[in-house]
Motif scaffolding. Structure first.
Motif, mmCIF file in Angstrom:
data_model
loop_
_atom_site.group_PDB
_atom_site.id
_atom_site.type_symbol
_atom_site.label_atom_id
_atom_site.label_comp_id
_atom_site.label_asym_id
_atom_site.label_seq_id
_atom_site.Cartn_x
_atom_site.Cartn_y
_atom_site.Cartn_z
ATOM 1 N N GLY A 67 4.850 15.435 -7.233
ATOM 2 C CA GLY A 67 5.940 16.299 -6.793
ATOM 3 C C GLY A 67 6.097 16.379 -5.288
ATOM 4 O O GLY A 67 6.763 17.284 -4.770
ATOM 5 N N CYS A 68 5.489 15.451 -4.566
ATOM 6 C CA CYS A 68 5.598 15.423 -3.104
ATOM 7 C C CYS A 68 6.708 14.496 -2.628
ATOM 8 O O CYS A 68 6.929 14.351 -1.418
ATOM 9 N N SER B 249 1.292 4.484 -2.665
ATOM 10 C CA SER B 249 1.237 5.876 -2.205
ATOM 11 C C SER B 249 2.498 6.632 -2.598
ATOM 12 O O SER B 249 2.439 7.820 -2.952
ATOM 13 N N LEU B 250 3.641 5.964 -2.551
ATOM 14 C CA LEU B 250 4.892 6.606 -2.952
ATOM 15 C C LEU B 250 4.862 6.966 -4.431
ATOM 16 O O LEU B 250 5.288 8.064 -4.827
ATOM 17 N N GLU B 251 4.335 6.073 -5.257
ATOM 18 C CA GLU B 251 4.223 6.348 -6.692
ATOM 19 C C GLU B 251 3.376 7.596 -6.938
ATOM 20 O O GLU B 251 3.719 8.463 -7.757
ATOM 21 N N LEU B 252 2.283 7.720 -6.217
ATOM 22 C CA LEU B 252 1.414 8.884 -6.347
ATOM 23 C C LEU B 252 2.126 10.145 -5.889
ATOM 24 O O LEU B 252 2.069 11.193 -6.555
ATOM 25 N N ALA B 253 2.813 10.068 -4.762
ATOM 26 C CA ALA B 253 3.516 11.229 -4.224
ATOM 27 C C ALA B 253 4.594 11.717 -5.187
ATOM 28 O O ALA B 253 4.782 12.927 -5.373
ATOM 29 N N ALA C 42 2.859 12.206 2.813
ATOM 30 C CA ALA C 42 1.415 12.080 2.982
ATOM 31 C C ALA C 42 0.772 13.438 3.212
ATOM 32 O O ALA C 42 -0.262 13.766 2.618
ATOM 33 N N LEU C 43 1.383 14.269 4.069
ATOM 34 C CA LEU C 43 0.847 15.606 4.351
ATOM 35 C C LEU C 43 0.875 16.478 3.107
ATOM 36 O O LEU C 43 -0.046 17.272 2.866
ATOM 37 N N CYS C 44 1.903 16.326 2.292
ATOM 38 C CA CYS C 44 2.009 17.088 1.056
ATOM 39 C C CYS C 44 0.868 16.720 0.106
ATOM 40 O O CYS C 44 0.206 17.604 -0.459
ATOM 41 N N VAL C 45 0.625 15.423 -0.075
ATOM 42 C CA VAL C 45 -0.451 14.977 -0.954
ATOM 43 C C VAL C 45 -1.802 15.465 -0.427
ATOM 44 O O VAL C 45 -2.651 15.948 -1.181
ATOM 45 N N GLN C 46 -1.981 15.396 0.894
ATOM 46 C CA GLN C 46 -3.246 15.804 1.495
ATOM 47 C C GLN C 46 -3.533 17.290 1.317
ATOM 48 O O GLN C 46 -4.687 17.710 1.304
ATOM 49 N N SER C 47 -2.486 18.080 1.154
ATOM 50 C CA SER C 47 -2.670 19.523 1.019
ATOM 51 C C SER C 47 -3.043 19.945 -0.399
ATOM 52 O O SER C 47 -3.436 21.092 -0.629
ATOM 53 N N ALA D 214 0.833 -1.205 0.000
ATOM 54 C CA ALA D 214 0.000 0.000 0.000
ATOM 55 C C ALA D 214 0.868 1.255 0.000
ATOM 56 O O ALA D 214 0.578 2.241 -0.683
ATOM 57 N N GLN D 215 1.949 1.227 0.755
ATOM 58 C CA GLN D 215 2.844 2.389 0.817
ATOM 59 C C GLN D 215 3.589 2.587 -0.502
ATOM 60 O O GLN D 215 3.876 3.730 -0.884
ATOM 61 N N ASN D 216 3.903 1.501 -1.193
ATOM 62 C CA ASN D 216 4.561 1.643 -2.497
ATOM 63 C C ASN D 216 3.658 2.354 -3.490
ATOM 64 O O ASN D 216 4.108 3.175 -4.298
#
Length: 314
Positions: A35-36, A27-31, A49-54, A23-25
């Motif tokens: 550009g997060c 999320s890392l691809e998305l980040a 995670a906080l960067c993506v959430q913003s 799951a984290q992999n």
């Protein structure tokens, strides 16, 4: 009464339960895409995670779409303890009376539009890659007694090869996983409270994306008119035949009986519906009758033992 559950056309293998690292992999691809996270990053962290959430929701949605990300359930040890099969074996689930329902040709609904309804037998091996690797595909091609794609008869303008392909993937993605889990419940931690049913009759939902391969078949979503008695109220089918009215009443009686009493055998039911043990599935037929039979047991045994069902990811 703690409640009850009814699953209709569930695809247990299509929504894998992911481990935290997997799951984290994702999320890392998305980040990284947003550009997060640096492209050289190897571990997803709270800062990313906080960067993506913003970011605006639309940006995250489009990034997920562009990357082809399918968000699945993560086994976090808190809200989700394990994959569905393991949870049933361990009794770590709401052990309530459950109906597992599927339709005769679920995948007729999902066949690619590139498949012509009257395609010849070569379509079967050509499209096995939809769901199987090369090893599994070869085993299936050798199992002509179970999936006779070269000799199966055509129906309503749909070739036997196309119907066999749709039935195979229906078995693999929907019917056999449901049957496996229903039997697992009965034989382990939810004895006497798990029921399996197959709809062998439908009304031909107009929602099918490829209706040419659903002509005369019971496709995905075709049971909904029975369950919710909406075939007449939505002005699609008026009037229903006596047989169709009887089917509607039978399904609603079974469903509401489970909700009220925990047992689908309502007072006055003609057929006693037993808990599913592996070879005693309820089949709702086109003649508004119910039968208890070993529905496609040989096909399911083959898929479980020779191909394998996967309900979680390592």
């Amino acid at each position: 009464m703690p409640g009850a559950a009814i699953l209709e056309s569930d695809f247990p293998q299509n929504d894998p339960f992911l481990s935290i690292p997997l799951a984290q992999n994702i999320s890392l691809e998305l980040a990284q895409y947003l550009g997060c996270a640096a492209n050289s990053s190897t571990t997803f962290n709270d800062t990313m995670a906080l960067c993506v959430q913003s970011l605006p929701v639309g940006d995250v949605v489009m990034a997920s779409y562009n990357l082809g990300i399918s968000w699945s359930i993560a086994i976090d040890g808190d809200y989700v303890l394990d994959d569905i099969a393991s949870s049933i074996r361990d009794g770590a689930f709401a052990r309530v009376p459950t109906i597992w329902a599927s339709n005769e040709c679920e995948f007729c609904y999902f066949l690619p539009s590139t498949i012509a309804p009257n395609a010849n037998y070569s379509v079967f091996p050509e499209y096995l890659s939809i769901a199987f690797n090369s090893t599994g595909a070869q085993r299936i091609l050798n199992a002509t007694d179970l999936y006779p794609y070269e000799t199966a008869p055509s129906e309503d303008g749909i070739s036997g090869a196309v119907l066999t392909l749709a039935q195979l993937i229906t078995d693999f993605a929907v019917h056999c996983p449901e049957a496996y889990l229903a039997s697992l419940e009965t034989n382990t931690t939810n004895p006497g409270n798990s029921y399996k049913v197959e709809f062998a009759v439908g009304l031909g939902s107009p929602l099918t994306p490829n209706p040419e391969t659903c002509v005369g078949q019971v496709c995905h979503a075709d049971e909904l008119y029975w369950v919710f008695a909406t075939a007449e109220t939505d002005n699609l089918y008026q009037p229903l035949t006596p047989s169709q009215v009887a089917t509607t009443r039978e399904v609603i009686s079974r469903w509401t009986s489970l909700a009220w009493t925990g047992n689908p055998n309502y007072e006055g039911a003609v057929v006693e519906w037993p808990p599913y043990t592996g070879d005693n599935e309820m089949v709702i037929n086109a003649t508004a009758t119910d039968t208890i039979e070993p529905y496609r047991v040989a096909q399911c045994d083959f898929l479980v033992n020779e191909i394998g069902l996967v309900f979680g990811s390592p």
